[in-house]
Enzyme design. Structure first.
Site, PDB file in Angstrom:
ATOM      1  N   ASP A 128      38.557  50.779  41.245  1.00  0.00           N
ATOM      2  CA  ASP A 128      39.360  50.865  40.014  1.00  0.00           C
ATOM      3  C   ASP A 128      38.997  52.133  39.256  1.00  0.00           C
ATOM      4  O   ASP A 128      37.838  52.307  38.867  1.00  0.00           O
ATOM      5  CB  ASP A 128      39.073  49.650  39.120  1.00  0.00           C
ATOM      6  CG  ASP A 128      39.949  48.464  39.462  1.00  0.00           C
ATOM      7  OD1 ASP A 128      41.041  48.658  40.038  1.00  0.00           O
ATOM      8  OD2 ASP A 128      39.547  47.326  39.146  1.00  0.00           O
ATOM      9  N   GLU A 142      48.348  35.051  45.509  1.00  0.00           N
ATOM     10  CA  GLU A 142      48.031  36.139  46.446  1.00  0.00           C
ATOM     11  C   GLU A 142      46.618  35.912  46.983  1.00  0.00           C
ATOM     12  O   GLU A 142      46.054  34.835  46.836  1.00  0.00           O
ATOM     13  CB  GLU A 142      48.111  37.491  45.729  1.00  0.00           C
ATOM     14  CG  GLU A 142      47.203  37.590  44.507  1.00  0.00           C
ATOM     15  CD  GLU A 142      47.374  38.865  43.702  1.00  0.00           C
ATOM     16  OE1 GLU A 142      48.232  39.702  44.019  1.00  0.00           O
ATOM     17  OE2 GLU A 142      46.616  39.025  42.716  1.00  0.00           O
TER      18      GLU A 142
HETATM   19  O1  FUB Z   1      43.678  45.281  43.275  1.00  0.00           O
HETATM   20  C1  FUB Z   1      45.073  45.198  43.201  1.00  0.00           C
HETATM   21  C2  FUB Z   1      45.530  43.775  43.369  1.00  0.00           C
HETATM   22  O2  FUB Z   1      44.941  42.954  42.364  1.00  0.00           O
HETATM   23  C3  FUB Z   1      45.123  43.102  44.661  1.00  0.00           C
HETATM   24  O3  FUB Z   1      45.886  43.464  45.765  1.00  0.00           O
HETATM   25  C4  FUB Z   1      45.236  41.670  44.274  1.00  0.00           C
HETATM   26  O4  FUB Z   1      44.598  40.768  45.140  1.00  0.00           O
HETATM   27  C5  FUB Z   1      44.621  41.685  42.899  1.00  0.00           C
HETATM   28  O5  FUB Z   1      43.230  41.555  42.939  1.00  0.00           O
END
Ligand code: FUB
Length: 320
Positions: free
Chosen positions: A56, A211
């Site tokens: 990030d 997800e």
């Molecule tokens: O990091 C981007 C997105 O946020 C991921 O692909 C998802 O799993 C969530 O953590």
């Protein structure tokens, strides 16, 4: 006793106290603090754990993901982590344009396959790519020169970001499976070369699936854990077969403080079970787009269900 002898003894006790406390290494959460790390995917290989994460890089005033590369760390005790050279970037996939989102690495026949989420340059939406290396720490290179999965291949939802968050599992008979998805959970078989789909894409019906599917096996049970609702908790289902039917078993982890995503990885290492996830707890700018990987213990009940994870600041003790 003379005052000088007392002083002498006092100094020695202080010395031994510091010696003992410096020998005891305790974990902490988050486990990586010099960079923001997200979407952990851990691989156990040859007495070590390789921790693959996203990176990030969003400014604190930018309220979305800014992720251009993936990172890899290794450890023999899961407390002391060594960072390796950046092993893979979005720009290593010539057909991708952005978003080094969630991923997973798996080993087969001495090669390491890294399944990643990116945004496709020409097919609208998210896509899954695969990179390969002879070493768990890379360097990795695009194994295909094109995407493995694109948004036009899946039809269970109308959204363009349903083809993300790949997880890969090789069953006891050698058959490999790829699971992935957002709002729809997809899976398909992979060929032995790990770079081609082998048959149709199926869906799994799971309550409130958002997800981040992750497959693991313990004894005769298969586990499919996943991000549930939004903000995300982690829930899971169990099955006697990798292709289901899956029985929903409930919440495994609560919303992870200060992050609307949670993204788990589950491993067994040196006799213990671990739940690896991210939160936004680094003071003072951590949050949903500046996340950090954490590790806590995972415990099973008799019968194979999993106990609710207790997220801690202290983390784990060194594995030995
Ligand atoms: O990091 C981007 C997105 O946020 C991921 O692909 C998802 O799993 C969530 O953590």
């Amino acid at each position: 006793m003379k005052t000088t002898t007392k002083l002498y003894r006092h100094r020695w006790s202080i010395f031994f106290f510091y010696l003992l406390t410096s020998l005891y290494v305790q974990g902490q959460n988050p486990v990586i603090t010099h960079k923001y790390t997200a979407d952990p995917a851990a691989l156990v290989h040859n007495d070590s754990v390789y921790l693959y994460t996203g990176h990030d890089e969003a400014d604190k005033d930018f309220h979305f993901y800014d992720m251009k590369e993936w990172l890899v760390f290794s450890s023999s005790d899961m407390v002391n982590w060594k960072e390796h050279k950046v092993p893979l970037k979005v720009k290593d996939f010539s057909w991708a344009k952005a978003d080094a989102w969630a991923s997973q690495v798996i080993e087969r026949n001495g090669k390491f396959y890294w399944y990643v989420t990116v945004t496709h340059a020409t097919v609208p939406g998210k896509a899954i790519g695969v990179a390969v290396s002879d070493s768990p720490t890379g360097p990795f290179k695009d194994a295909l020169g094109k995407a493995l999965v694109t948004n036009d291949m899946t039809k269970a939802t109308d959204i363009s970001w349903d083809d993300l968050d790949p997880t890969v599992f090789i069953d006891d008979d050698g058959q490999a499976y790829l699971y992935w998805g957002n709002t729809a959970c997809y899976y398909t078989r992979l060929k032995e070369n790990m770079t081609e789909l082998d048959g149709p894409v199926h869906t799994v019906d799971l309550p409130n699936f958002t997800e981040a599917p992750w497959i693991h096996k313990r004894g005769d049970w298969y586990y499919l854990s996943y991000a549930y609702e939004f903000p995300e908790k982690i829930a899971y289902a169990m099955s006697r077969s990798i292709t289901g039917p899956w029985e929903y078993k409930g919440i495994l982890n609560e919303v992870a403080g200060n992050s609307n995503t949670n993204h788990q990885s589950i491993i067994h290492f040196k006799g213990k079970d671990y739940f690896i996830y991210h939160n936004g707890s680094i003071p003072t700018d951590g949050g949903s787009f500046r996340r950090s990987v954490c590790i806590d213990y995972l415990y099973y009940n008799e019968g194979g269900t999993m106990k609710r994870v207790i997220m801690t600041s202290e983390g784990i003790d060194p594995a030995d």
